[in-house]
Scaffold this motif. Sequence first.
Motif, PDB file in Angstrom:
ATOM      1  N   CYS A 206       0.687  -1.454   0.176  1.00  0.00           N
ATOM      2  CA  CYS A 206      -0.024  -0.019  -0.100  1.00  0.00           C
ATOM      3  C   CYS A 206       0.800   1.243   0.077  1.00  0.00           C
ATOM      4  N   GLY A 207       0.214   2.295  -0.175  1.00  0.00           N
ATOM      5  CA  GLY A 207       0.655   3.578  -0.001  1.00  0.00           C
ATOM      6  C   GLY A 207      -0.123   4.671   0.050  1.00  0.00           C
ATOM      7  N   ALA A 208       0.035   5.724   0.623  1.00  0.00           N
ATOM      8  CA  ALA A 208      -0.967   7.025   0.756  1.00  0.00           C
ATOM      9  C   ALA A 208      -0.435   8.257  -0.019  1.00  0.00           C
ATOM     10  N   LEU A 209      -1.068   9.003  -0.425  1.00  0.00           N
ATOM     11  CA  LEU A 209      -0.923  10.741  -0.491  1.00  0.00           C
ATOM     12  C   LEU A 209      -2.003  11.304  -0.016  1.00  0.00           C
ATOM     13  N   ARG A 210      -1.477  12.336   0.666  1.00  0.00           N
ATOM     14  CA  ARG A 210      -2.311  13.439   1.295  1.00  0.00           C
ATOM     15  C   ARG A 210      -1.740  14.809   0.965  1.00  0.00           C
ATOM     16  N   THR A 211      -2.441  15.855   1.097  1.00  0.00           N
ATOM     17  CA  THR A 211      -2.158  17.304   0.570  1.00  0.00           C
ATOM     18  C   THR A 211      -2.497  18.024   1.695  1.00  0.00           C
ATOM     19  N   PRO A 212      -0.950  18.073   2.768  1.00  0.00           N
ATOM     20  CA  PRO A 212      -1.268  19.063   3.711  1.00  0.00           C
ATOM     21  C   PRO A 212      -1.181  20.483   3.476  1.00  0.00           C
ATOM     22  N   GLU A 213      -0.940  20.917   2.299  1.00  0.00           N
ATOM     23  CA  GLU A 213      -0.769  22.208   1.795  1.00  0.00           C
ATOM     24  C   GLU A 213      -1.077  22.382   0.288  1.00  0.00           C
ATOM     25  N   ALA A 214      -1.409  23.674  -0.176  1.00  0.00           N
ATOM     26  CA  ALA A 214      -1.646  23.865  -1.484  1.00  0.00           C
ATOM     27  C   ALA A 214      -0.493  23.490  -2.289  1.00  0.00           C
ATOM     28  N   GLY A 215      -0.633  22.765  -3.355  1.00  0.00           N
ATOM     29  CA  GLY A 215       0.078  22.783  -4.396  1.00  0.00           C
ATOM     30  C   GLY A 215       1.289  21.509  -3.985  1.00  0.00           C
ATOM     31  N   VAL A 216       1.439  21.042  -2.761  1.00  0.00           N
ATOM     32  CA  VAL A 216       2.205  19.949  -2.305  1.00  0.00           C
ATOM     33  C   VAL A 216       1.598  18.744  -1.929  1.00  0.00           C
ATOM     34  N   ARG A 248      -3.573  15.471  -9.883  1.00  0.00           N
ATOM     35  CA  ARG A 248      -4.215  16.682  -8.825  1.00  0.00           C
ATOM     36  C   ARG A 248      -3.636  17.586  -9.010  1.00  0.00           C
ATOM     37  N   GLY A 249      -2.721  18.033  -9.938  1.00  0.00           N
ATOM     38  CA  GLY A 249      -1.977  19.263 -10.271  1.00  0.00           C
ATOM     39  C   GLY A 249      -1.025  19.490  -9.417  1.00  0.00           C
ATOM     40  N   LEU A 250      -0.523  18.753  -8.587  1.00  0.00           N
ATOM     41  CA  LEU A 250       0.697  18.921  -7.483  1.00  0.00           C
ATOM     42  C   LEU A 250       1.914  19.029  -8.303  1.00  0.00           C
ATOM     43  N   LEU A 251       2.775  19.617  -8.094  1.00  0.00           N
ATOM     44  CA  LEU A 251       4.215  19.747  -8.681  1.00  0.00           C
ATOM     45  C   LEU A 251       5.407  19.349  -7.503  1.00  0.00           C
ATOM     46  N   VAL A 252       4.889  19.220  -6.491  1.00  0.00           N
ATOM     47  CA  VAL A 252       5.853  18.673  -5.359  1.00  0.00           C
ATOM     48  C   VAL A 252       5.391  17.572  -4.536  1.00  0.00           C
ATOM     49  N   VAL A 253       6.303  16.662  -4.466  1.00  0.00           N
ATOM     50  CA  VAL A 253       5.722  15.620  -3.130  1.00  0.00           C
ATOM     51  C   VAL A 253       7.006  15.605  -2.371  1.00  0.00           C
ATOM     52  N   ARG A 254       6.454  15.450  -0.827  1.00  0.00           N
ATOM     53  CA  ARG A 254       7.446  15.097   0.141  1.00  0.00           C
ATOM     54  C   ARG A 254       7.325  13.885   0.908  1.00  0.00           C
ATOM     55  N   LEU A 255       8.232  13.587   1.502  1.00  0.00           N
ATOM     56  CA  LEU A 255       8.049  12.295   2.546  1.00  0.00           C
ATOM     57  C   LEU A 255       9.057  12.284   3.585  1.00  0.00           C
ATOM     58  N   ASP A 256       8.912  11.695   4.410  1.00  0.00           N
ATOM     59  CA  ASP A 256      10.026  11.308   5.554  1.00  0.00           C
ATOM     60  C   ASP A 256       9.964   9.921   5.835  1.00  0.00           C
ATOM     61  N   THR A 257      11.077   9.664   6.507  1.00  0.00           N
ATOM     62  CA  THR A 257      11.284   8.346   6.860  1.00  0.00           C
ATOM     63  C   THR A 257      12.134   8.015   8.168  1.00  0.00           C
ATOM     64  N   HIS A 258      11.953   6.979   8.715  1.00  0.00           N
ATOM     65  CA  HIS A 258      12.872   6.878  10.125  1.00  0.00           C
ATOM     66  C   HIS A 258      14.375   6.194   9.861  1.00  0.00           C
ATOM     67  N   ALA A 259      15.381   6.564  10.868  1.00  0.00           N
ATOM     68  CA  ALA A 259      16.577   6.332  10.468  1.00  0.00           C
ATOM     69  C   ALA A 259      16.788   4.964  10.291  1.00  0.00           C
ATOM     70  N   VAL A 260      15.976   4.061  10.855  1.00  0.00           N
ATOM     71  CA  VAL A 260      16.446   2.467  10.749  1.00  0.00           C
ATOM     72  C   VAL A 260      16.147   1.988   9.093  1.00  0.00           C
ATOM     73  N   LEU A 261      15.416   2.759   8.699  1.00  0.00           N
ATOM     74  CA  LEU A 261      14.691   2.296   7.169  1.00  0.00           C
ATOM     75  C   LEU A 261      15.692   2.873   6.202  1.00  0.00           C
ATOM     76  N   THR A 262      16.960   2.123   6.116  1.00  0.00           N
ATOM     77  CA  THR A 262      17.976   2.508   5.305  1.00  0.00           C
ATOM     78  C   THR A 262      17.409   1.987   3.785  1.00  0.00           C
ATOM     79  N   GLU A 263      16.874   0.787   3.881  1.00  0.00           N
ATOM     80  CA  GLU A 263      16.476   0.622   2.309  1.00  0.00           C
ATOM     81  C   GLU A 263      15.719   1.542   1.593  1.00  0.00           C
ATOM     82  N   ALA A 264      14.566   1.898   2.395  1.00  0.00           N
ATOM     83  CA  ALA A 264      13.625   2.989   2.079  1.00  0.00           C
ATOM     84  C   ALA A 264      14.522   4.435   1.606  1.00  0.00           C
ATOM     85  N   GLN A 265      15.244   4.896   2.287  1.00  0.00           N
ATOM     86  CA  GLN A 265      16.028   5.826   2.023  1.00  0.00           C
ATOM     87  C   GLN A 265      16.857   5.730   0.730  1.00  0.00           C
TER      88      GLN A 265
END
Length: 297
Positions: A206-216, A248-265
């Motif tokens: 799975c995976g999720a996308l949300r829009t915490p602010e306009a355009g992002v 959805r017309g978004l120009l930027v996507v962001r994400l964060d990750t935990h220090a132990v998730l090196t494969e995700a990084q």
Amino acid sequence: MERVSSEHVTALRRFNRYFTRRIGALDDHYLGRGRPLGEARLLYEIGDGAPLRELRGRLGLDAGYLSRMTRALQAQGLVRVGVHPDDSRVRLAELTPAGRIEVDEQNRLADALAESLLAGLTDEQRAELTGALGTARRLLRLAAITVEHVDGGCADARTCLDAYAADIDARFPEGFDRAALVRPEEVSHDAGAFLVAYEEGRPVGCGALRTPEAGVGEIRHVWVHADARRLGLARRILDGLERQAVARGLLVVRLDTHAVLTEAQAMYRACGYAEIPRYDDNVYAAHWFEKRLSVTT
């Protein structure tokens, strides 16, 4: 989806024709045991017992065809069908003592056939073939998995999030509080998107996308079941989320990750994400990433 070239289609069909002939899949007496490959495979899959509906999904068979094969194996004295001890609504197929002996003999003959196919190769060639077969299986599994856009509150979405939360709770030294999961309304309709990956009808990612602010857009909870890892599925889910962001017309996507998730990084960097300063107050995050999108993403 990219168009598949006729060259690739022809190559796969040529291999299928060659391999099915070499292993005797076209013979009504597969392995010399007096039954076609389909019935032999069903015996193998029943193993220690399996519900008929699970066998239908596992083998990709319609109910009528499975029923005919099961009756044929019952007539041979190899299979019995009864009700599940824990649920009388579920029909359970089990091997008889004769069926167990037959499966052992099938396995012996199948091993001998495989050995005969490999006998004409050197050790180096066998290693090369084994690696190629592993790659083929991985890619064909990935090709068969579908990634679907679902409502963030549906049962499959919540099942995936439960599994995601359990996984990272076990990996994070500090554990994980389920209150940090996205809420259905954040990832549904105009607010965002939720994707679920299915293999043979079973949610495996799975995976999720949300829009915490306009355009992002913010990507959250990219997860793959342990059985489906190392296929490249996480990248497919990530790509699907980026496409949802572009739609959805978004120009930027962001994400964060935990220090132990090196494969995700490593995956995020390989997919074009650049590390940026902290942008949120997520207590589990140690790295923050951003990617600029284009209409071709």
